[in-house]
Scaffold this motif. Structure first.
Motif, PDB file in Angstrom:
ATOM      1  N   ARG A 100       0.838  -1.203   0.000  1.00 40.81           N
ATOM      2  CA  ARG A 100       0.000   0.000   0.000  1.00 40.81           C
ATOM      3  C   ARG A 100       0.877   1.259   0.000  1.00 40.81           C
ATOM      4  O   ARG A 100       0.592   2.218  -0.707  1.00 40.81           O
ATOM      5  CB  ARG A 100      -0.915  -0.003   1.218  1.00 40.81           C
ATOM      6  CG  ARG A 100      -1.817   1.211   1.296  1.00 40.81           C
ATOM      7  CD  ARG A 100      -2.696   1.155   2.518  1.00 40.81           C
ATOM      8  NE  ARG A 100      -3.523  -0.034   2.481  1.00 40.81           N
ATOM      9  CZ  ARG A 100      -4.833  -0.023   2.279  1.00 40.81           C
ATOM     10  NH1 ARG A 100      -5.451   1.112   2.115  1.00 40.81           N
ATOM     11  NH2 ARG A 100      -5.519  -1.146   2.253  1.00 40.81           N
ATOM     12  N   ASP A 101       1.967   1.248   0.782  1.00 47.46           N
ATOM     13  CA  ASP A 101       2.867   2.404   0.825  1.00 47.46           C
ATOM     14  C   ASP A 101       3.518   2.649  -0.535  1.00 47.46           C
ATOM     15  O   ASP A 101       3.657   3.799  -0.968  1.00 47.46           O
ATOM     16  CB  ASP A 101       3.957   2.207   1.882  1.00 47.46           C
ATOM     17  CG  ASP A 101       3.408   2.283   3.299  1.00 47.46           C
ATOM     18  OD1 ASP A 101       2.313   2.852   3.488  1.00 47.46           O
ATOM     19  OD2 ASP A 101       4.077   1.769   4.216  1.00 47.46           O
ATOM     20  N   GLU A 102       3.936   1.572  -1.205  1.00 44.10           N
ATOM     21  CA  GLU A 102       4.540   1.716  -2.531  1.00 44.10           C
ATOM     22  C   GLU A 102       3.544   2.286  -3.529  1.00 44.10           C
ATOM     23  O   GLU A 102       3.877   3.163  -4.322  1.00 44.10           O
ATOM     24  CB  GLU A 102       5.074   0.372  -3.030  1.00 44.10           C
ATOM     25  CG  GLU A 102       6.318  -0.094  -2.319  1.00 44.10           C
ATOM     26  CD  GLU A 102       6.759  -1.485  -2.733  1.00 44.10           C
ATOM     27  OE1 GLU A 102       7.980  -1.724  -2.730  1.00 44.10           O
ATOM     28  OE2 GLU A 102       5.897  -2.331  -3.060  1.00 44.10           O
ATOM     29  N   ARG A 103       2.312   1.793  -3.485  1.00 41.05           N
ATOM     30  CA  ARG A 103       1.289   2.299  -4.410  1.00 41.05           C
ATOM     31  C   ARG A 103       0.969   3.767  -4.143  1.00 41.05           C
ATOM     32  O   ARG A 103       0.771   4.552  -5.080  1.00 41.05           O
ATOM     33  CB  ARG A 103       0.024   1.461  -4.327  1.00 41.05           C
ATOM     34  CG  ARG A 103       0.165   0.131  -5.018  1.00 41.05           C
ATOM     35  CD  ARG A 103      -1.121  -0.655  -4.903  1.00 41.05           C
ATOM     36  NE  ARG A 103      -0.955  -1.945  -5.553  1.00 41.05           N
ATOM     37  CZ  ARG A 103      -1.787  -2.404  -6.468  1.00 41.05           C
ATOM     38  NH1 ARG A 103      -2.836  -1.716  -6.832  1.00 41.05           N
ATOM     39  NH2 ARG A 103      -1.577  -3.586  -7.014  1.00 41.05           N
ATOM     40  N   THR A 104       0.932   4.151  -2.881  1.00 46.09           N
ATOM     41  CA  THR A 104       0.696   5.553  -2.541  1.00 46.09           C
ATOM     42  C   THR A 104       1.826   6.420  -3.078  1.00 46.09           C
ATOM     43  O   THR A 104       1.584   7.485  -3.672  1.00 46.09           O
ATOM     44  CB  THR A 104       0.570   5.718  -1.012  1.00 46.09           C
ATOM     45  OG1 THR A 104      -0.515   4.918  -0.551  1.00 46.09           O
ATOM     46  CG2 THR A 104       0.343   7.168  -0.627  1.00 46.09           C
ATOM     47  N   TRP A 105       3.068   5.967  -2.890  1.00 46.64           N
ATOM     48  CA  TRP A 105       4.220   6.707  -3.394  1.00 46.64           C
ATOM     49  C   TRP A 105       4.166   6.815  -4.924  1.00 46.64           C
ATOM     50  O   TRP A 105       4.406   7.881  -5.487  1.00 46.64           O
ATOM     51  CB  TRP A 105       5.517   6.031  -2.941  1.00 46.64           C
ATOM     52  CG  TRP A 105       6.743   6.652  -3.501  1.00 46.64           C
ATOM     53  CD1 TRP A 105       7.293   7.855  -3.156  1.00 46.64           C
ATOM     54  CD2 TRP A 105       7.568   6.129  -4.550  1.00 46.64           C
ATOM     55  NE1 TRP A 105       8.419   8.096  -3.915  1.00 46.64           N
ATOM     56  CE2 TRP A 105       8.604   7.048  -4.773  1.00 46.64           C
ATOM     57  CE3 TRP A 105       7.536   4.960  -5.307  1.00 46.64           C
ATOM     58  CZ2 TRP A 105       9.592   6.844  -5.733  1.00 46.64           C
ATOM     59  CZ3 TRP A 105       8.523   4.762  -6.246  1.00 46.64           C
ATOM     60  CH2 TRP A 105       9.542   5.690  -6.460  1.00 46.64           C
TER      61      TRP A 105
END
Length: 124
Positions: A100-105
């Motif tokens: 989720r953090d990678e997709r947000t970034w």
């Protein structure tokens, strides 16, 4: 026809300029293309329009597809912890397995890139 004659007719392939975006922690680098064809822009407009989505799709499905579409068209390379990923299929597989953090970034990077390179393309 000899080999030299065949090579004379070849034209150097044009490549779009690229821009690297590094994460704050330096563990990820996303390389994005600086060109998006008019046909891709039209396809993106259709993909990001909730009114043209299939009946079962909700707003979140349309948003996710729009971001994935831009990812497919713009990302040339993605380096995570010094492990590079290149090529359409491997990049898409890596994106689909992203946290989720990678997709947000990635979404933030796509927004920043589109504001600079494609002001007419709105990233959800």
């Amino acid at each position: 026809m000899g080999r030299r004659s065949r090579q004379r007719g070849q034209v150097d392939k044009l490549e779009a300029p690229t821009t690297d975006y590094a994460s704050a922690d330096g563990e990820r680098v996303l390389t994005l293309r600086g060109a998006l064809s008019p046909k891709s822009r039209a396809e993106y407009t259709r993909a990001s329009d909730p009114a043209q989505a299939r009946a079962a799709a909700n707003v979140e499905d349309v948003r996710a597809r729009a971001i994935e579409f831009l990812f497919e068209r713009l990302v040339a390379r993605w380096v995570v912890n010094e492990v590079p990923t290149e090529g359409a299929k491997p990049l898409l597989a890596r994106y689909r397995a992203a946290t989720r953090d990678e997709r947000t970034w990635i979404t933030d990077v796509l927004r920043e890139h589109c504001v600079e390179w494609f002001p007419d393309v709105k990233v959800p």
